[in-house]
Every structure is written in structure tokens, then in C-alpha cells.
Scaffold this active site. Structure first.
Site, short mmCIF file in Angstrom:
data_model
loop_
_atom_site.label_atom_id
_atom_site.label_comp_id
_atom_site.label_asym_id
_atom_site.label_seq_id
_atom_site.Cartn_x
_atom_site.Cartn_y
_atom_site.Cartn_z
N THR A 181 -3.07 6.34 -22.16
CA THR A 181 -2.98 4.99 -21.62
C THR A 181 -1.51 4.59 -21.74
O THR A 181 -0.73 5.26 -22.42
CB THR A 181 -3.80 3.97 -22.44
OG1 THR A 181 -3.26 3.94 -23.77
CG2 THR A 181 -5.27 4.35 -22.49
N TYR A 240 0.84 -1.20 0.00
CA TYR A 240 0.00 0.00 0.00
C TYR A 240 0.87 1.25 0.00
O TYR A 240 1.75 1.38 0.84
CB TYR A 240 -0.90 0.03 1.25
CG TYR A 240 -2.35 -0.06 0.86
CD1 TYR A 240 -2.95 0.95 0.11
CD2 TYR A 240 -3.12 -1.17 1.19
CE1 TYR A 240 -4.27 0.86 -0.28
CE2 TYR A 240 -4.43 -1.28 0.80
CZ TYR A 240 -5.01 -0.25 0.06
OH TYR A 240 -6.31 -0.36 -0.34
N LYS A 295 -1.33 0.79 -25.06
CA LYS A 295 -1.67 0.68 -26.47
C LYS A 295 -0.37 0.73 -27.29
O LYS A 295 0.46 -0.16 -27.16
CB LYS A 295 -2.70 1.74 -26.84
CG LYS A 295 -4.01 1.50 -26.07
CD LYS A 295 -5.10 2.52 -26.37
CE LYS A 295 -6.33 2.26 -25.52
NZ LYS A 295 -7.39 3.26 -25.71
N ASP A 348 -5.64 13.95 -25.31
CA ASP A 348 -5.74 12.56 -24.88
C ASP A 348 -5.07 11.73 -25.96
O ASP A 348 -5.65 11.47 -27.01
CB ASP A 348 -7.22 12.19 -24.71
CG ASP A 348 -7.41 10.71 -24.39
OD1 ASP A 348 -6.42 9.97 -24.33
OD2 ASP A 348 -8.58 10.30 -24.20
N GLU A 354 -0.50 4.73 -0.55
CA GLU A 354 -1.35 5.92 -0.73
C GLU A 354 -0.53 7.19 -0.53
O GLU A 354 0.24 7.30 0.42
CB GLU A 354 -2.51 5.90 0.26
CG GLU A 354 -3.63 4.99 -0.20
CD GLU A 354 -4.78 4.94 0.79
OE1 GLU A 354 -4.60 5.39 1.95
OE2 GLU A 354 -5.86 4.46 0.41
N ARG A 410 -1.35 -2.34 -18.76
CA ARG A 410 -2.64 -1.66 -18.78
C ARG A 410 -2.62 -0.57 -17.70
O ARG A 410 -2.39 -0.87 -16.54
CB ARG A 410 -3.69 -2.72 -18.45
CG ARG A 410 -5.04 -2.55 -18.98
CD ARG A 410 -5.68 -3.92 -19.17
NE ARG A 410 -5.32 -4.37 -20.50
CZ ARG A 410 -5.85 -3.88 -21.61
NH1 ARG A 410 -6.80 -2.99 -21.57
NH2 ARG A 410 -5.45 -4.30 -22.79
C1 LIG Z 1 -8.41 3.66 -24.85
C2 LIG Z 1 -8.73 5.06 -24.63
C3 LIG Z 1 -9.08 5.56 -23.36
C4 LIG Z 1 -9.40 4.66 -22.19
O1 LIG Z 1 -8.44 3.83 -21.73
P1 LIG Z 1 -8.79 2.62 -20.72
O2 LIG Z 1 -7.46 2.21 -20.23
O3 LIG Z 1 -9.51 1.60 -21.53
O4 LIG Z 1 -9.64 3.18 -19.63
C5 LIG Z 1 -9.24 6.92 -23.21
N1 LIG Z 1 -9.09 7.76 -24.25
C6 LIG Z 1 -8.82 7.32 -25.49
C7 LIG Z 1 -8.67 8.31 -26.60
C8 LIG Z 1 -8.64 5.96 -25.73
O5 LIG Z 1 -8.38 5.55 -26.96
#
Ligand SMILES: *Cc1c(COP(=O)(O)O)cnc(C)c1O
Length: 433
Positions: A228, A54, A231, A201, A56, A237
Site C-alpha cells: 500500500t 482519463y 500506511k 506483501d 487508460e 491511499r
Molecule cells: C492493508 C493491507 C492490504 C490492503 O490494503 P488496502 O489498501 O486496504 O486494500 C493488503 N495487504 C496487507 C498485508 C495489508 O496490511
């Protein structure tokens, strides 16, 4: 391959399922643009004893003792993220991309405030205000989109006009289904002209940015970037929030200024939104950030784009309409219903039978319903990790076209054979399985 000896002994039922997934990932071709294979090193960190701890709070300011190693691990991840993305601060605790976006929104907005983001049917993500999300009930989402779905050009003039009318507090650039590059500078200028924060994003393209195959929004005036880590970045993840500005003590509520964004974000992630950080995941992010800063990763990122463009060539020559007319990044959106008379759902099922995994997807101004839309979305991050080059990618595209045009059992069976041979001749690299 993993041996999973302890799972095998303790839980045969689960062991068989994991083995099944390993086989599926090894033998088929993964074209879902948000998926990838992570390295053994990343998975070792994910499977480490750090899951026991933990932590936090933040390094040096924790609510629990015993942090001599976790503090250093989190700092390592933070420093690597800052260096790789050229920003002032990194919060590496978000559990995923959605969590990163929600924490980022709350760092700057009050309920009822407006966000100007990409139209969902033009490539925006669920977390950019899809009506089914709680976030859409809390904030007021307004939209921009493509001027022309055949070129992919964004209507920036309309975007500015909308921003002036709606007075958003955040202007959001980013997507999960848009195959072109955004004009980061133009978006940042529009945000700042109306006094909003410029937020990107980059969940889908973070690996391309890290490898120099796509532009970094921080180089064009952005204030905050969420991503993220699993990807194109090829990590565990998870999520990250990157900011410009100065970090002050996260124990004191600072004024809402752009300079204070790092502190506002830290407070928003914890204690605002999440509990204890997942230290095993943060360690795996540190591994990924080191891998993503190597020359080999630069080559990988550029090859991802070349492979996607090679596939685009085959589809275009085959008479298939690609949304935005092609791709600048890792993904393609094909209007299979408009071009070949097969729905996205049927296409997904047929290709699945041939050993190709991808997803059906709505296209801009889709005439069909979301559960069986007109398009398919696919991309090259995972096959590029397997060493596919342009010629291999073209071969995959030709097999896809063959299946989608002929659709008979014989064609599917022969494509399946060819796909299996391609997969066998391009095994997931030894350091990745
Ligand atoms: C995949 C994605 C997310 C969310 O990611 P998670 O890890 O699945 O919560 C947010 N924004 C965009 C543009 C994405 O492609």
C-alpha cells in the site's frame, strides 16, 4: 488547517462532518498501525485537476489523447519507486493494497493454483485468502505460521515441507499483524526450491523499508513486492506492484517467466483488472516517494521502531503478554484477555473513551471469537509523525495500562485529560495539516 471554503459554501452538511473528522484526528491519539498523517503536499496532489483526466494504458501507450503531463507524472512516480525500493519495474496504478495483491496473483496464476501464505490468525491479511474473499474461491490457499507465538519464530522447516507437498506457484511473505521481521532470504529460497515465485506483501512495513529500518525483500531474492502507499509510507491511499525483470511491450502477451514479470503485472493491472488509473493519486504517490527518500524520513522510520519498542517495554514490565514477545517493527499485539482479563473489544471501547484509537485483534490460537477476540493491535506510525519520542510513547503505554487495569470512570477521565495534553503538546506538524 484547511479552510474548505467551497465545500462550506456548497454543502454545509458535509463541511461539518469533515471538520468533525479534522478535530478527531487532531485531539485524539491514533494508534491504529495502518494509519498515518499525510503531508499537505500529498493532499494537494490528491485534490488537483488530475482527477479530471482519463489515462487508460501506460505512459506512451494510452487509449486517450492529451497525455503530455500525465505521462511524465506517471513516469516520475515509476522512476522514484524503482530507485527507492531498488527494483527494475514499478506499476503505480493499483487503487489500493487489495487491488495490488489481486492483480499480482492474476499476473502469475491460473484459477485453482496454490498460494502458500501466512496463517491469518498469525498475522496474514484478508487478501491472503480469508474464506470471505472471492480470491479464496479462485485460488487454493495453504498456510504457514509461527512455531511459537511467544517468540514469534516462524516455522520455516514446516513451511518448506508444506511447499514441497502443496506445490504453490506463489510463496507469499507479508502480514498486517505480525510484530517481528521475516527471514526474507529463507522464504525466497523456499519459493525457488519448489519453482514458485517469491512474493512479498509489505503493505504495513514499506515505510520502514524505504527508511532503512527494515530489510528490503528485493535484497534477498524476491521477485515481486506489493504494497500500500498510505500506511508507514505516508502517502495517498493506494497500492503499487514492484518487480524484478525486464519490461517489454505490454500490448503483447508474454510467456510466463520471472524475467517477464514486469510485463505480466502491467497487463494484469490494466486491462486485466482495473480501468483508468487515478492520476491524482499517482501524482500524490510521486510526492510521497520523493518525501520517503529524504534523510528526515530515515529518521522517522527508525523512530517509529524505537517508539514501538519503548511501548513494548512498558507493557512487558506491566505483566502483559505480547505476541512474539515484543516488536521489531511499528506494531504490537497484546494478549489483554490472557493477561488482564479484559476482552479486545472491551479494551478498544475503553481506550476509545480515553482518546486512544486502536483495534481489537485475534491472536494466534485465540480461544475467543473474532468479533470480540483476546488481543489489541496498536502501533506508532501516526504518533511518530506527530513527533512523539520514546519517553512520550512510554507515557502513552502507561496510560493505556492504567485504563485497562483499573477501568473505572475516574481513571478513564484522568487518562483522557493526559492524552489530550500529550496531543496538544505534539500537534500534527504544520506541513501535515
Ligand atoms: C492493508 C493491507 C492490504 C490492503 O490494503 P488496502 O489498501 O486496504 O486494500 C493488503 N495487504 C496487507 C498485508 C495489508 O496490511
Amino acid at each position: 488547517m484547511d479552510s474548505y471554503t467551497h465545500i462550506k459554501q456548497e454543502d454545509r452538511e458535509l463541511y461539518d462532518l469533515i471538520e468533525g473528522e479534522e478535530k478527531r484526528e487532531r485531539e485524539g491519539l491514533e494508534l491504529i498501525p495502518s494509519e498515518n498523517y499525510v503531508s499537505r503536499a500529498v493532499r494537494e496532489a490528491m485534490g488537483s485537476v488530475l482527477t479530471n483526466k482519463y489515462s487508460e494504458g501506460y505512459p506512451g501507450k494510452r487509449y486517450y489523447g492529451g497525455q503530455e503531463y500525465t505521462d511524465q507524472i506517471e513516469n516520475l512516480a515509476i522512476e522514484r519507486a524503482k530507485a527507492l525500493f531498488r527494483c527494475d519495474h514499478a506499476n503505480v496504478q493499483p487503487l489500493g493494497g487489495a487491488a495490488a495483491n489481486i492483480a499480482a496473483y492474476f499476473s502469475w496464476l491460473e484459477p485453482g493454483d496454490a498460494i502458500l501464505g501466512m496463517d491469518l490468525s498469525h498475522g496474514g491479511h484478508l487478501t491472503h485468502g480469508a474464506p470471505v474473499t472471492y480470491i479464496a474461491k479462485l485460488f487454493r490457499f495453504t498456510r504457514y505460521g509461527m512455531k511459537d507465538p511467544d517468540t514469534g519464530e516462524i516455522d520455516y522447516d514446516l513451511m518448506l515441507e508444506t511447499a514441497k507437498r502443496e506445490r504453490p506457484k506463489i510463496v507469499l511473505g507479508g502480514f498486517s499483524g505480525y510484530p517481528r521481521s521475516l527471514d526474507w532470504k529463507r522464504i525466497a529460497d523456499i519459493a525457488h526450491e519448489v519453482g514458485a515465485v517469491a512474493m512479498a506483501d509489505v503493505a504495513h512495513i514499506a515505510g520502514l523499508i524505504a527508511g532503512g529500518a527494515a530489510e528490503n525483500p528485493f535484497d534477498h531474492g524476491f521477485d515481486i513486492v506489493t504494497t500500500t502507499t498510505h500506511k508507514t509510507l505516508r502517502g495517498p491511499r493506494g497500492g503499487m506492484i514492484l518487480t524484478k525483470g525486464t519490461v517489454s511491450s505490454p500490448l503483447k502477451a508474454p510467456e510466463k517467466t520471472i524475467q517477464n514479470l514486469p510485463t505480466l503485472v502491467d497487463r494484469s493491472v490494466f486491462p486485466g483488472f482495473q480501468g483508468g488509473p487515478h492520476m491524482h493519486q499517482i501524482a500524490a504517490k510521486a510526492v510521497m516517494l520523493s518525501e520517503a527518500s529524504t534523510p528526515a524520513f530515515k529518521d522517522y522510520a527508525h523512530q517509529v521502531v524505537k517508539n514501538a519498542q519503548a511501548m513494548a517495554e512498558v507493557f512487558t514490565e506491566g505483566g502483559v503478554r505480547l505476541i512474539a514477545g515484543g516488536t521489531d517493527n511499528h506494531l504490537l499485539l497484546a494478549d489483554v484477555f490472557g493477561s488482564l482479563g479484559i476482552s479486545g473489544g472491551e479494551a478498544e471501547t475503553l481506550l476509545d473513551r480515553a482518546g486512544i484509537t486502536l483495534n481489537k485483534n485475534s491472536i494466534a490460537d485465540d480461544t475467543r471469537k473474532p468479533f470480540d477476540p483476546s488481543g489489541i493491535r496498536f502501533g506508532t506510525p501516526a504518533i511518530t509523525t506527530r513527533g512523539f519520542m520514546e519517553d512520550d510513547s512510554k507515557q502513552v503505554a502507561r496510560l493505556m495500562l492504567d485504563v485497562l487495569t483499573k477501568r473505572d470512570d475516574e481513571t478513564v477521565a484522568s487518562a483522557k485529560e493526559a492524552i489530550r495534553a500529550l496531543a496538544e503538546s505534539h500537534p500534527v506538524p504544520a506541513s501535515f495539516v
